[in-house]
Design a protein around this motif. Structure first.
Motif: not given
Ligand code: GDP
Length: 472
Positions: A274, A276, A355
């Protein structure tokens, strides 16, 4: 070896990363990675101190410094010459205010430190949250001048708000740089007084005593940044047993030595990828289809040529190259600040706050969440329906607190009252928040890094919270 073990384990049946882990370990050169944010009231001396530190560490060479100094003189702002090293845009230089987040990197004995500078001005708090959301640890700069420390520390000053914000964002370790000590003659009494006041405040803000250090410094003269203190008035008490030092002060320690003592948090590199997105650079050429996105990897790892999923647009992109500190690398992992050049995603779909994630394990999205919040020092009580701005990583989204579900005990978290009619300052509660647009987020219990948020209203922060449920 631990890193190797976890990453390979997660990648069994997927991508074997054993070949890139060597490179990763080489890149870290036996050091630990840490992301540091510098916070504090406007004019406390953040840019000057960090600028001077980078000069002393030779991250910035003398020629560049000379250039900045001349430019500062030209603009009649000579006292800002070190600050110019970090304040990149022309506009900031003219105003002498840091607006954007400047990145730089330096090394200590045991650490590679990524610097995240965050603006201290009241109007730029959303930028500050964006910067601080990428940080593991913080330096809180306070101005020791008579009246100035008090202005920053009093109600409405940024010293308090910044400290509360970073704690809410998960930053647990802080170094307080008691700055401009040259202007108070390195007074022991002044230092002691400031440290004691901050000690009390930081404790009630949720910082553990053993995670807070204090150091007397001058960002301007450079005293006690990286070389051992030499100023007689400072040595007199800082390196002398006759004076008792307040809790959190390590005798004779330089700022750099304290930075070296900070501990990086555990990196969730074995969890799904992940990132952002904190910045997007779109290619201008027609039909190129390439874009660049940047940010700090929140969890997992990536390699060149891998496919990533962009949420919430659901575009699939391929990673063409990965850059860290302007150098190409074959892979990157949680904690790394990267620029990814990607192909395949529609540039019109890429926004700050999106994201990038593992297509096999995508991030959750939500428009309605339940959150456990801690309410700050507000003046008007919160009632159901009250409009808020929801800050999550680099996203800020309009919404409303739709339901007040439970009032909780602030320290134990136990239920105090169901369906309270309103919530007052310094209380804790379980609430439902509805957002105008869908955002990417995770439950705090699954991904600590992606489960924290902040609520703001009319330009001030009213609460911080964690996501406990995704309702819609
Ligand atoms: P920031 O807004 O916190 O980034 O503050 P700056 O770094 O821009 O500094 C604000 C002003 O304080 C500038 O004029 C600096 O020259 C001055 N300043 C910063 N650090 C010191 C210090 O240690 N001693 C003295 N005397 N002045 C300082």
């Amino acid at each position: 070896d631990n890193i190797t073990a976890t990453v390979t384990k997660r990648r069994v049946g997927q991508t074997d990363r054993s070949n890139v882990l060597k490179e990763y370990e080489q890149r870290l050169d036996g050091k630990e990675l840490i992301n540091l944010v510098v916070i504090g009231h406007v004019d406390a001396g953040k840019s000057t101190m960090m600028g001077h530190l980078l000069v002393k560490l030779k991250v910035i060479d003398e020629r560049t410094v000379h250039k900045y100094r001349q430019e500062a003189q030209r603009l009649g702002k000579e006292s800002f010459s070190f600050a110019f090293v970090l304040d990149e845009s022309e506009e900031e230089r003219k105003r002498g205010v840091t607006m954007d987040i400047a990145h730089a990197q330096f090394k200590t004995q045991t650490k590679i430190v990524n610097l995240v500078d965050a603006p201290g001005h009241k109007d730029f708090i959303p930028n500050m949250i964006n910067g601080a959301s990428q940080a593991d640890v913080a330096i809180l700069v306070v101005d020791s001048r008579k009246g100035e420390f008090e202005t920053g520390f009093d109600f409405g000053g940024q010293t308090r708000e910044h400290a509360l914000l970073i704690r809410s964002l998960g930053v647990a370790q802080v170094i307080v740089a008691v700055n401009k000590m040259d202007t108070v003659n390195w007074s022991y009494e002044r230092f002691d007084d400031i440290v004691k006041k901050l000690h009390q405040f930081l404790k009630t803000s949720g910082f553990k005593e053993q995670d807070v250090y204090y150091a007397p410094v001058s960002g301007w003269t450079g005293q006690n940044l990286i070389e051992k203190a030499s100023e007689p008035a400072l040595l007199d008490w800082y390196n002398n047993d006759t004076h008792q030092l307040p809790v959190g002060v390590i005798r004779y320690a330089t700022l750099l030595e304290l930075i070296d003592k900070l501990k990086p948090p555990e990196r969730p590199i074995s969890k799904p990828f992940r990132l952002c997105i904190t910045d997007v650079f779109k290619a201008t050429g027609v039909g190129t289809g390439t874009s660049s996105i940047s940010g700090r990897i929140d969890s997992g790892g990536i390699e060149i040529n891998e496919k990533i999923l962009i949420k919430p647009s659901n575009d699939i992109a391929q990673i063409k190259s990965i850059q860290i500190e302007n150098a190409n690398v074959p892979s990157a992992f949680a904690g790394d600040n990267v620029v990814l050049n990607i192909i395949g995603a529609d540039p019109a779909h890429l926004f700050i706050g999106n994201v990038a994630c593992d297509p096999e394990y995508p991030i959750s999205t939500a428009t309605v969440i339940k959150g456990r919040i801690l309410i700050f020092n507000i003046t008007t009580p919160i009632t159901p329906g009250c409009p808020i701005v929801f800050h999550f990583k680099s996203v800020h989204e309009q919404g409303n607190i739709t339901k007040l579900l439970e009032e909780l005990d602030r320290s134990s978290g136990e239920l105090k009252k169901r369906n309270p009619r309103f919530l007052t300052k310094n209380s804790s509660a379980l609430v439902e928040v509805k957002l105008q647009q869908r955002i990417c987020c995770e439950l705090y219990s699954n991904f600590k890094e992606l489960g924290r948020f902040m609520l703001r209203q009319g330009g001030s922060t009213i609460a911080a919270g964690i996501i406990v449920d995704i309702v819609e």
